[in-house]
Design an enzyme around this catalytic site. Structure first.
Site, short mmCIF file in Angstrom:
data_model
loop_
_atom_site.label_atom_id
_atom_site.label_comp_id
_atom_site.label_asym_id
_atom_site.label_seq_id
_atom_site.Cartn_x
_atom_site.Cartn_y
_atom_site.Cartn_z
N PHE A 1 3.06 4.91 5.93
CA PHE A 1 2.19 3.96 6.61
C PHE A 1 1.47 3.10 5.58
O PHE A 1 1.19 3.55 4.47
CB PHE A 1 1.13 4.70 7.45
CG PHE A 1 1.69 5.83 8.26
CD1 PHE A 1 2.51 5.57 9.35
CD2 PHE A 1 1.42 7.15 7.93
CE1 PHE A 1 3.04 6.60 10.10
CE2 PHE A 1 1.94 8.19 8.67
CZ PHE A 1 2.76 7.92 9.76
N GLY B 1 0.81 -1.21 0.00
CA GLY B 1 0.00 0.00 0.00
C GLY B 1 0.84 1.25 0.00
O GLY B 1 1.90 1.34 -0.65
N CYS B 2 0.39 2.24 0.76
CA CYS B 2 1.06 3.54 0.79
C CYS B 2 2.48 3.45 1.36
O CYS B 2 3.27 4.38 1.18
CB CYS B 2 0.23 4.53 1.60
SG CYS B 2 -1.41 4.84 0.91
N ALA B 3 2.81 2.37 2.05
CA ALA B 3 4.15 2.20 2.60
C ALA B 3 5.14 1.67 1.57
O ALA B 3 6.34 1.59 1.86
CB ALA B 3 4.11 1.26 3.80
#
Length: 353
Positions: free
Chosen positions: A340, A137-139
């Site tokens: 995150f 994901g965003c990480a």
């Protein structure tokens, strides 16, 4: 140490002011939905404009997973080639000199994976090492850089490429009026980023204008698996977004950031450049407050959010490229990349120019 040679961001050609996207999504909503709520959310997230994979008039209430993924494959391939060519040109490096390519995405499915599909088009060697990442994901941008660093620590004469390609608009569920989907529709944009790095034994290591990677850390928070991610079904990807996330960032993530920095004899106030994933203004506000930082500390992240929206894994690369384009920090300056993702997880990468 690993040296970042160049970082680039590229976007689809379809760019719209936030107000136009808001109006389009309002037309798709069920008749009983609260359009005023959607407008309030869109106005509150700090996004001024976004790029989309398709022209705005090609989005609609019908959602076919197969059709959306076909668009993902075509558009992601084009953007990926552009991102790779851009970052190689910036570093004055030939594609055949790249020894490893790592790709990360969470907004479409590809087998063969994206880096395999574009390798020949971008001029990469047939024997280039490949590592596709999915689900971070965003990480993914920060985690990808950390994994690049691990590879280059063991193979210091190598050059390695990270490619992040996210087409978030293709995952939107227009008829879903849940808070999570409305927030996603307000925040996320489309784009790709690429980062080129070399190990300490590479001939170009001392000439790179970017920062060196000092250290990295990953942290999973047990019992939080249901707070962030996808609900995947025949409809495609549906956003899972827990309202507890800001509290988790305040209660736990800030302490982990401080502990990571303390391990290198640093405090949050010693960080000159914050490369924080712009998950939304509330996340940025909460983290800045918990770390006792001024509002201006996350300025590059807020500017990235305003100009392009949340690009998932590609956002930290966009933030870093903005910092580099504005004039790299002075030699010796400290940077911290923070992102995150599902897990719930936090990824930290300590940088020094």
């Amino acid at each position: 140490m690993t040296r970042v040679m160049a970082v680039s961001s590229v976007f689809p050609p379809h760019r719209y002011p936030q107000c136009e996207i808001t109006a389009a999504l309002a037309r798709f909503m069920p008749s009983q939905a609260d359009a005023a709520r959607l407008q309030r959310l869109h106005a509150s997230v700090g996004v001024e404009a976004r790029h989309l994979a398709l022209p705005l008039d090609r989005y609609g209430p019908a959602n076919d997973f197969g059709a959306a993924n076909a668009v993902f494959l075509g558009t992601a391939g084009e953007l990926g080639v552009r991102a790779v060519e851009s970052v190689l040109a910036s570093a004055a490096m030939a594609a055949h000199e790249v020894d490893l390519v790592m790709s990360t995405t969470v907004t479409g499915l590809a087998t063969p994976s994206l880096e395999a599909r574009l390798a020949a088009r971008a001029g990469l060697r047939p024997d280039v090492k490949r590592v596709p990442l999915f689900g971070l994901g965003c990480a993914g941008g920060a985690a990808g850089l950390a994994h690049l660093h691990d590879h280059l620590t063991g193979r210091p004469d190598h050059a390695a490429l990270l490619l992040s390609t996210e087409l978030c608009s293709l995952t939107l569920q227009p008829a879903d009026t849940s808070t999570a989907n409305l927030v996603a529709g307000a925040l996320f944009g489309d784009g790709a980023g690429a980062l080129l790095a070399v190990g300490r034994g590479h001939p170009l290591h001392r000439t790179g204008p970017g920062p060196s990677v000092v250290a990295a850390r990953s942290h999973l928070y047990p019992g939080t698996e249901g707070l962030l991610g996808w609900d995947i079904g025949h409809w495609g990807f549906r956003m899972v977004l827990g309202r507890e996330l800001p509290d988790l960032v305040r209660l736990h993530v800030a302490g982990d950031v401080e502990g990571f920095l303390a391990g290198h004899d640093l405090k949050p106030s010693d960080v000159d450049a914050w490369i924080v994933h712009p998950g939304g203004p509330k996340i940025l506000d909460v983290l800045a407050d918990a770390l006792s930082l001024p509002g201006s500390a996350f300025g590059p992240s807020r500017r990235s959010l305003a100009s392009a929206g949340n690009l998932s894994s590609a956002s930290v690369l966009h933030v870093l490229s903005g910092i580099q384009e504005a004039g790299p920090p002075a030699p010796g300056a400290v940077g911290l990349m923070v992102a995150f993702g599902p897990g719930f997880a936090c990824e930290l990468v300590l940088l020094r120019w």
